[in-house]
Design a protein around this motif. Structure first.
Motif, PDB file in Angstrom:
ATOM      1  N   VAL A  86       0.853  -1.189   0.000  1.00 44.92           N
ATOM      2  CA  VAL A  86       0.000   0.000   0.000  1.00 44.92           C
ATOM      3  C   VAL A  86       0.891   1.243   0.000  1.00 44.92           C
ATOM      4  O   VAL A  86       1.956   1.253   0.607  1.00 44.92           O
ATOM      5  CB  VAL A  86      -0.983  -0.033   1.204  1.00 44.92           C
ATOM      6  CG1 VAL A  86      -0.243  -0.110   2.539  1.00 44.92           C
ATOM      7  CG2 VAL A  86      -1.924   1.158   1.202  1.00 44.92           C
ATOM      8  N   GLU A  87       0.454   2.274  -0.717  1.00 48.04           N
ATOM      9  CA  GLU A  87       1.252   3.501  -0.833  1.00 48.04           C
ATOM     10  C   GLU A  87       0.962   4.448   0.335  1.00 48.04           C
ATOM     11  O   GLU A  87      -0.191   4.776   0.600  1.00 48.04           O
ATOM     12  CB  GLU A  87       0.952   4.194  -2.178  1.00 48.04           C
ATOM     13  CG  GLU A  87       1.718   5.470  -2.455  1.00 48.04           C
ATOM     14  CD  GLU A  87       3.229   5.272  -2.700  1.00 48.04           C
ATOM     15  OE1 GLU A  87       3.706   4.125  -2.696  1.00 48.04           O
ATOM     16  OE2 GLU A  87       3.908   6.292  -2.881  1.00 48.04           O
ATOM     17  N   LYS A  88       2.008   4.854   1.013  1.00 48.71           N
ATOM     18  CA  LYS A  88       1.987   5.898   2.050  1.00 48.71           C
ATOM     19  C   LYS A  88       0.782   5.821   2.998  1.00 48.71           C
ATOM     20  O   LYS A  88      -0.033   6.756   3.058  1.00 48.71           O
ATOM     21  CB  LYS A  88       2.063   7.273   1.385  1.00 48.71           C
ATOM     22  CG  LYS A  88       3.315   7.409   0.520  1.00 48.71           C
ATOM     23  CD  LYS A  88       3.621   8.818   0.089  1.00 48.71           C
ATOM     24  CE  LYS A  88       4.916   8.881  -0.697  1.00 48.71           C
ATOM     25  NZ  LYS A  88       4.830   9.009  -2.120  1.00 48.71           N
ATOM     26  N   PRO A  89       0.652   4.717   3.758  1.00 50.66           N
ATOM     27  CA  PRO A  89      -0.468   4.623   4.709  1.00 50.66           C
ATOM     28  C   PRO A  89      -0.210   5.503   5.940  1.00 50.66           C
ATOM     29  O   PRO A  89       0.946   5.826   6.235  1.00 50.66           O
ATOM     30  CB  PRO A  89      -0.432   3.145   5.115  1.00 50.66           C
ATOM     31  CG  PRO A  89       1.003   2.755   4.979  1.00 50.66           C
ATOM     32  CD  PRO A  89       1.545   3.557   3.822  1.00 50.66           C
ATOM     33  N   ALA A 115       9.215  -0.957   4.613  1.00 44.69           N
ATOM     34  CA  ALA A 115       8.923   0.083   3.612  1.00 44.69           C
ATOM     35  C   ALA A 115       9.694  -0.144   2.320  1.00 44.69           C
ATOM     36  O   ALA A 115      10.796  -0.694   2.314  1.00 44.69           O
ATOM     37  CB  ALA A 115       9.287   1.442   4.191  1.00 44.69           C
ATOM     38  N   VAL A 116       9.099   0.322   1.231  1.00 44.01           N
ATOM     39  CA  VAL A 116       9.699   0.186  -0.102  1.00 44.01           C
ATOM     40  C   VAL A 116      10.788   1.238  -0.294  1.00 44.01           C
ATOM     41  O   VAL A 116      10.573   2.419  -0.018  1.00 44.01           O
ATOM     42  CB  VAL A 116       8.604   0.379  -1.180  1.00 44.01           C
ATOM     43  CG1 VAL A 116       9.196   0.321  -2.579  1.00 44.01           C
ATOM     44  CG2 VAL A 116       7.480  -0.631  -1.002  1.00 44.01           C
ATOM     45  N   CYS A 117      11.972   0.801  -0.744  1.00 43.30           N
ATOM     46  CA  CYS A 117      13.037   1.755  -1.124  1.00 43.30           C
ATOM     47  C   CYS A 117      13.025   1.882  -2.648  1.00 43.30           C
ATOM     48  O   CYS A 117      12.427   1.060  -3.337  1.00 43.30           O
ATOM     49  CB  CYS A 117      14.415   1.279  -0.734  1.00 43.30           C
ATOM     50  SG  CYS A 117      14.630   0.392   0.761  1.00 43.30           S
TER      51      CYS A 117
HETATM   52  C1  G1P Z   1       8.172   6.548  -4.106  1.00 42.88           C
HETATM   53  C2  G1P Z   1       7.219   5.362  -4.072  1.00 42.88           C
HETATM   54  C3  G1P Z   1       7.150   4.794  -2.649  1.00 42.88           C
HETATM   55  C4  G1P Z   1       8.540   4.433  -2.176  1.00 42.88           C
HETATM   56  C5  G1P Z   1       9.482   5.631  -2.278  1.00 42.88           C
HETATM   57  C6  G1P Z   1      10.918   5.228  -1.971  1.00 42.88           C
HETATM   58  O1  G1P Z   1       7.636   7.608  -3.359  1.00 42.88           O
HETATM   59  O2  G1P Z   1       5.944   5.809  -4.511  1.00 42.88           O
HETATM   60  O3  G1P Z   1       6.327   3.661  -2.639  1.00 42.88           O
HETATM   61  O4  G1P Z   1       8.488   3.955  -0.834  1.00 42.88           O
HETATM   62  O5  G1P Z   1       9.457   6.196  -3.603  1.00 42.88           O
HETATM   63  O6  G1P Z   1      11.761   6.330  -1.963  1.00 42.88           O
HETATM   64  P1  G1P Z   1       8.191   9.116  -3.471  1.00 42.88           P
HETATM   65  O7  G1P Z   1       9.393   9.188  -2.574  1.00 42.88           O
HETATM   66  O8  G1P Z   1       8.539   9.339  -4.908  1.00 42.88           O
HETATM   67  O9  G1P Z   1       7.082   9.979  -2.992  1.00 42.88           O
END
Ligand code: G1P
Length: 290
Positions: A191-194, A204-206
């Motif tokens: 999920v994106e930014k919960p 968290a996703v890097c």
């Molecule tokens: C993007 C992705 C997010 C991820 C992140 C990592 O967000 O949408 O899922 O965790 O990069 O840096 P942004 O940082 O572009 O808002």
């Protein structure tokens, strides 16, 4: 994706860089240097080191200096040769870049990371490909991309880099959940930014991914989020309902150079890694903090 090599990488670089204004008014954020190299070059080097040959930038018309940076400058090369400054030649035209092809695709509207990636569809066709977000700077041996490639080679599936984050910062990232207790995790949900209270985990996703080209059909089908953006995370959730997507817990240091704090920390860290600067910078830091 059986035995298909990862030969192409997509680097989204079209963002406005508002957090670094006024520096980014005329200079792309990705061209801001950490010591003597622009941020984007660290990501290109990381991709090249795992054997990637095609670098596809998703860019905007305001960012032509990125294109200039990766094109050869014969005029400058000639000048360096005639003034006997040959040692700089490797700096402006590194060996590592000799076999690389750079492609620039214009993102006319800023409709989010998912939209940016979708623009690479024709270049990628049906191969697995890497995505590197240049804001995230990783220092480790093996590199973050190399750690992902190991998982990709083992599982033959998409894989994304993750790290563990404190709850206070979880709302800034994509967040995964998995039934697995250790890396590599098979992702059940992303999920994106919960909000911290809704986050399914602290993982968290890097900004490093290896994705199956099937992601493109999912990108076409996901809806815009509340802010009008197409999120890569939503397309990954849709993809993992059809095929496995793994997450690899990154081992090493990561700096978020999209924030001033991360940018300064990365600069200090690289200065301390540089033999020609380490001694002076260490004594300078001691002097000012005492
Ligand atoms: C993007 C992705 C997010 C991820 C992140 C990592 O967000 O949408 O899922 O965790 O990069 O840096 P942004 O940082 O572009 O808002």
């Amino acid at each position: 994706m059986d035995n298909q090599k990862v030969k192409k990488a997509v680097l989204p670089v079209a963002g406005y860089g508002t957090r670094f204004l006024p520096a980014t008014k005329a200079t792309p954020k990705e061209m801001l240097p950490i010591i003597d190299k622009p941020l984007v070059q660290y990501a290109v080097e990381e991709a090249a080191q795992i054997g990637i040959k095609d670098i596809i930038f998703i860019t905007s018309h305001t960012k032509e200096s990125i294109e200039k940076h990766f094109n050869r400058s014969y005029e400058l090369e000639d000048k360096l040769i005639t003034s006997k400054k040959n040692t700089y030649l490797e700096k402006i035209n590194p060996d590592l870049f000799k076999d690389l092809t750079f492609t620039f695709i214009n993102q006319e509207e800023q409709l989010g990371l998912g939209h940016a990636i979708s623009l690479a569809k024709n270049e990628i066709q049906d191969e697995p490909f890497a995505v590197l977000l240049p804001d995230d700077l990783f220092f480790s041996e093996p590199s973050c991309m190399s750690q992902l490639l190991n998982v990709y080679n083992q599982y033959k599936s998409s894989v994304i880099a993750v790290n563990k984050i404190d709850k206070a910062n979880i709302h800034k990232y994509g967040v995964i959940s998995s039934k697995d207790n250790a890396s590599p995790y098979k992702i059940d949900f992303i999920v994106e930014k919960p909000h911290a209270k809704d986050a399914p985990s602290n993982i968290a996703v890097c900004g490093r991914y290896i994705l199956s080209s099937n992601i493109f059909e999912h990108l076409e089908n996901v809806k815009k989020d509340d802010s009008g953006e197409i999120q890569l995370t939503d397309a990954i959730q849709s993809l993992l309902e059809k095929e496995a997507v793994m997450a690899c817990l990154y081992e090493g240091e990561k700096y978020d150079c999209g924030s001033k704090k991360g940018f300064v920390e990365a600069t200090i860290k690289l200065a301390l890694n540089d033999d020609s600067l380490k001694k002076d910078i260490t004594s300078f830091i001691r002097e000012i903090v005492e």
